[in-house]
Design an enzyme around this catalytic site. Structure first.
Site, mmCIF file in Angstrom:
data_model
loop_
_atom_site.group_PDB
_atom_site.id
_atom_site.type_symbol
_atom_site.label_atom_id
_atom_site.label_comp_id
_atom_site.label_asym_id
_atom_site.label_seq_id
_atom_site.Cartn_x
_atom_site.Cartn_y
_atom_site.Cartn_z
ATOM 1 N N HIS A 59 -0.453 0.155 -10.203
ATOM 2 C CA HIS A 59 -1.121 -0.787 -9.304
ATOM 3 C C HIS A 59 -1.668 -1.999 -10.075
ATOM 4 O O HIS A 59 -2.868 -2.262 -10.105
ATOM 5 C CB HIS A 59 -2.262 -0.110 -8.544
ATOM 6 C CG HIS A 59 -2.599 -0.820 -7.261
ATOM 7 N ND1 HIS A 59 -3.120 -0.184 -6.158
ATOM 8 C CD2 HIS A 59 -2.509 -2.137 -6.901
ATOM 9 C CE1 HIS A 59 -3.324 -1.050 -5.185
ATOM 10 N NE2 HIS A 59 -2.956 -2.250 -5.621
ATOM 11 N N GLU B 196 -3.639 7.280 -4.897
ATOM 12 C CA GLU B 196 -3.946 6.690 -6.210
ATOM 13 C C GLU B 196 -5.291 7.194 -6.732
ATOM 14 O O GLU B 196 -6.229 7.398 -5.954
ATOM 15 C CB GLU B 196 -3.977 5.167 -6.097
ATOM 16 C CG GLU B 196 -2.627 4.581 -5.723
ATOM 17 C CD GLU B 196 -2.672 3.067 -5.589
ATOM 18 O OE1 GLU B 196 -3.718 2.452 -5.899
ATOM 19 O OE2 GLU B 196 -1.661 2.484 -5.172
ATOM 20 N N ARG C 141 0.854 -1.178 0.000
ATOM 21 C CA ARG C 141 0.000 0.000 0.000
ATOM 22 C C ARG C 141 0.894 1.233 0.000
ATOM 23 O O ARG C 141 1.928 1.261 0.669
ATOM 24 C CB ARG C 141 -0.906 0.027 1.237
ATOM 25 C CG ARG C 141 -2.071 -0.943 1.191
ATOM 26 C CD ARG C 141 -3.125 -0.467 0.201
ATOM 27 N NE ARG C 141 -4.338 -1.267 0.237
ATOM 28 C CZ ARG C 141 -4.576 -2.314 -0.547
ATOM 29 N NH1 ARG C 141 -3.645 -2.690 -1.421
ATOM 30 N NH2 ARG C 141 -5.698 -2.971 -0.469
#
Length: 325
Positions: free
Chosen positions: A279, A261, A232
């Site tokens: 990601h 993000e 993360r």
């Protein structure tokens, strides 16, 4: 099977809604012209939520659904859900562990190779037509490096297996030492960073791990050090990382996750020693399909009166949890 009204708050993989919708009523909130009005009417009837995209499910959010029994979340990380609050409210939370371990571990190794050997930069060099003018400069090597893994869970162990295949030494840091692994344990992340050449971040997100990789850790990693983050973005102090990359306090970074993000800082994008992915750690067709099936199967099992397949530790299955209907 008992009837459960299932809410999908945001659009995600269509397969999730298709699998659940074949047996239960599914409500796709993003298609409603007035979501707030719809929730006021339908919120009390919702007994299951399939989280296939990002929502912040805190206690206030969950209380909007007084009949809610289960939240089935897409992904292994569930820091966007207040699982402790869910436990207090008698709500089961599930995630999708196991099915994505290998894919994410593969991505971590790819990032490590790309960051250390400068493979994206070398490809850009070729595409820019520079090879005829001279060979690409020599790069650092993986040889002789020690890899420190932050979070030796399922994915961390899958990474360790792969790293071992590269002939590299492995050490790890986590909440506690594990007796069934052959790797050296460091209770201090700073001390492990000093002993490591590459740090791979695989720990869970959430308040307890926010910015655990800070300026002090990066300083300890040193000018030949490489940071890889596939966990993360919140685990890494992004400003400190940008400063460390810009000033040469560390050699390079390979990132698949970010603090905000999908917004990646322009300063980070501009750095030549940062390898950046959007990601995609688990983003293969096969793995995402398996994750979608896991989300659906948790809700369908619950509707059948069976235990959830993959409850998170904060909401363990203890007999018949929740509200029978």
């Amino acid at each position: 099977m008992k009837s459960l009204d299932v809410l999908m708050p945001v659009e995600g993989m269509g397969l999730i809604g298709d699998l659940i919708g074949a047996r239960l009523p599914v409500h796709r909130l993003w298609l409603e012209p007035n979501p707030d009005l719809w929730l006021a009417e339908w919120g009390p009837r919702i007994r299951a939520i399939a989280v296939a995209g990002h929502i912040r499910a805190d206690e206030a959010y969950m209380r909007r659904f007084p009949s809610l029994e289960i939240i089935s979340s897409f992904g292994v990380g569930y820091d966007h859900i207040d699982a402790k609050a869910a436990a207090r409210l008698g709500i089961i939370v599930t995630n999708t562990p196991g099915v994505l371990d290998d894919e994410v571990a593969d991505t971590a190794l790819g990032l490590m190779l790309m960051a250390v050997r400068q493979l994206p930069q070398a490809e850009r060099y070729l595409r820019a037509g520079l090879w005829p003018k001279g060979a690409y400069p020599l790069t650092p090597s993986l040889r002789g490096r020690t890899v420190g893994i932050v979070g030796l869970g399922r994915i961390g162990k899958a990474i360790a297996t792969r790293v071992s295949g590269f002939g590299l030494d492995i050490v790890y840091h986590g909440r506690h030492a594990q007796t069934d692994v052959p790797y050296r344990y460091y209770p201090s992340l700073v001390e492990m960073a000093k002993a490591s050449d590459i740090l791979i971040i695989v720990a869970p997100g959430g308040p307890s791990t926010r910015h655990i990789v800070n300026a002090e850790v990066l300083e300890a990693l040193g000018p030949e050090g490489v940071l890889i983050n596939i966990a993360r973005g919140s685990l890494v102090d992004e400003k400190a990382l940008i400063g460390a990359l810009r000033t040469g306090k560390i050699l390079a970074a390979g990132l698949d996750v970010y603090e905000n993000e999908p917004n990646v800082p322009a300063e980070l994008i501009a750095l030549p020693n940062a390898v950046l992915l959007p990601h995609v750690g688990s983003a293969s067709v096969k793995t995402r399909q398996a994750m979608a099936e896991c989300v659906a199967e948790n809700i369908l099992a619950w509707a059948d009166g069976k235990p959830p397949l993959t409850p998170v530790p904060e909401t363990p299955w203890q007999g018949r949890w929740g509200k029978d209907g």
